[in-house]
Scaffold this motif. Structure first.
Motif, PDB file in Angstrom:
ATOM      1  N   ILE A  30       0.870  -1.174   0.000  1.00 20.32           N
ATOM      2  CA  ILE A  30       0.000   0.000   0.000  1.00 20.32           C
ATOM      3  C   ILE A  30       0.906   1.223   0.000  1.00 20.32           C
ATOM      4  O   ILE A  30       1.788   1.352   0.848  1.00 20.32           O
ATOM      5  CB  ILE A  30      -0.909   0.012   1.246  1.00 20.32           C
ATOM      6  N   TYR A  31       0.700   2.103  -0.960  1.00 22.35           N
ATOM      7  CA  TYR A  31       1.515   3.309  -1.103  1.00 22.35           C
ATOM      8  C   TYR A  31       0.671   4.516  -0.725  1.00 22.35           C
ATOM      9  O   TYR A  31      -0.454   4.669  -1.212  1.00 22.35           O
ATOM     10  CB  TYR A  31       1.978   3.476  -2.553  1.00 22.35           C
ATOM     11  N   VAL A  32       1.209   5.382   0.127  1.00 23.93           N
ATOM     12  CA  VAL A  32       0.496   6.581   0.565  1.00 23.93           C
ATOM     13  C   VAL A  32       1.447   7.773   0.513  1.00 23.93           C
ATOM     14  O   VAL A  32       2.531   7.733   1.105  1.00 23.93           O
ATOM     15  CB  VAL A  32      -0.059   6.417   2.000  1.00 23.93           C
ATOM     16  N   ARG A  33       1.036   8.835  -0.196  1.00 24.57           N
ATOM     17  CA  ARG A  33       1.824  10.065  -0.210  1.00 24.57           C
ATOM     18  C   ARG A  33       1.547  10.830   1.074  1.00 24.57           C
ATOM     19  O   ARG A  33       0.395  11.011   1.454  1.00 24.57           O
ATOM     20  CB  ARG A  33       1.437  10.919  -1.420  1.00 24.57           C
ATOM     21  N   GLN A  34       2.609  11.239   1.757  1.00 18.03           N
ATOM     22  CA  GLN A  34       2.483  11.952   3.022  1.00 18.03           C
ATOM     23  C   GLN A  34       3.435  13.139   3.034  1.00 18.03           C
ATOM     24  O   GLN A  34       4.370  13.201   2.233  1.00 18.03           O
ATOM     25  CB  GLN A  34       2.836  11.020   4.194  1.00 18.03           C
ATOM     26  N   ARG A  35       3.202  14.049   3.958  1.00 13.83           N
ATOM     27  CA  ARG A  35       4.122  15.166   4.142  1.00 13.83           C
ATOM     28  C   ARG A  35       5.471  14.620   4.605  1.00 13.83           C
ATOM     29  O   ARG A  35       5.536  13.686   5.408  1.00 13.83           O
ATOM     30  CB  ARG A  35       3.569  16.147   5.153  1.00 13.83           C
ATOM     31  N   THR A  36       6.525  15.193   4.123  1.00 14.44           N
ATOM     32  CA  THR A  36       7.874  14.768   4.479  1.00 14.44           C
ATOM     33  C   THR A  36       8.084  14.869   5.987  1.00 14.44           C
ATOM     34  O   THR A  36       7.700  15.855   6.611  1.00 14.44           O
ATOM     35  CB  THR A  36       8.916  15.628   3.752  1.00 14.44           C
ATOM     36  N   GLY A  37       8.674  13.805   6.537  1.00 15.83           N
ATOM     37  CA  GLY A  37       9.010  13.796   7.957  1.00 15.83           C
ATOM     38  C   GLY A  37       7.898  13.362   8.888  1.00 15.83           C
ATOM     39  O   GLY A  37       8.096  13.352  10.098  1.00 15.83           O
ATOM     40  N   THR A  38       6.753  12.974   8.349  1.00 16.81           N
ATOM     41  CA  THR A  38       5.654  12.545   9.216  1.00 16.81           C
ATOM     42  C   THR A  38       5.749  11.046   9.504  1.00 16.81           C
ATOM     43  O   THR A  38       6.383  10.290   8.765  1.00 16.81           O
ATOM     44  CB  THR A  38       4.286  12.855   8.580  1.00 16.81           C
ATOM     45  N   ASP A  39       5.105  10.630  10.592  1.00 19.44           N
ATOM     46  CA  ASP A  39       5.039   9.213  10.932  1.00 19.44           C
ATOM     47  C   ASP A  39       4.187   8.479   9.905  1.00 19.44           C
ATOM     48  O   ASP A  39       3.351   9.081   9.226  1.00 19.44           O
ATOM     49  CB  ASP A  39       4.423   9.029  12.320  1.00 19.44           C
TER      50      ASP A  39
END
Length: 101
Positions: A30-39
Motif C-alpha cells: 500500500i503506497y500513501v503520499r504523506q508530508r515529508t518527515g511525518t510518521d
C-alpha cells in the motif's frame, strides 16, 4: 509542501469487491503520499486497502520509498502515489495466514 511516499506491507482478506475468492488472504503493498518527515499514516493505508475491496488488514512493516531503482510494477505504483496520493499492489498468489478476526 514537500511530500514523500510511504509503503506499507500487509496482508488483507478479499471481499466480493475484488476479483479473488471472498476470504482469500493476499499480500499487498500500500503506497500513501504523506508530508515529508511525518510518521507512517497507518489509518490512511488501511483506508486505501479497504477502498480496494480488502478487509481485516494486517500490517507487517512500513517504510519510505523513492522511485530510484524501482522496476515495474513497483515504479508505476510509486508514480501513482506521487500523482494521486495512493496506490495498491496486490499479489496474485494467496498467502498462508491466520483466519481474520
Amino acid at each position: 509542501m514537500s511530500t514523500e511516499v510511504h509503503i506499507f506491507l500487509a496482508v488483507g482478506w478479499a471481499t466480493a469487491a475484488t476479483r479473488y475468492p471472498v476470504g482469500e488472504p493476499h499480500a499487498m503493498n500500500i503506497y500513501v503520499r504523506q508530508r515529508t518527515g511525518t510518521d507512517h499514516d497507518w489509518p490512511a493505508a488501511e483506508v486505501v486497502a479497504m477502498l480496494g475491496g480488502w478487509s481485516e488488514i494486517e500490517f507487517r512493516n512500513a517504510g519510505i520509498v523513492t522511485g530510484e531503482g524501482l522496476e515495474e510494477p513497483l515504479l508505476s505504483c510509486y508514480r501513482s502515489a506521487v500523482e494521486d496520493g495512493h496506490a495498491l499492489l496486490v499479489y496474485d498468489e494467496p498467502v498462508r495466514a491466520a483466519t481474520p478476526g
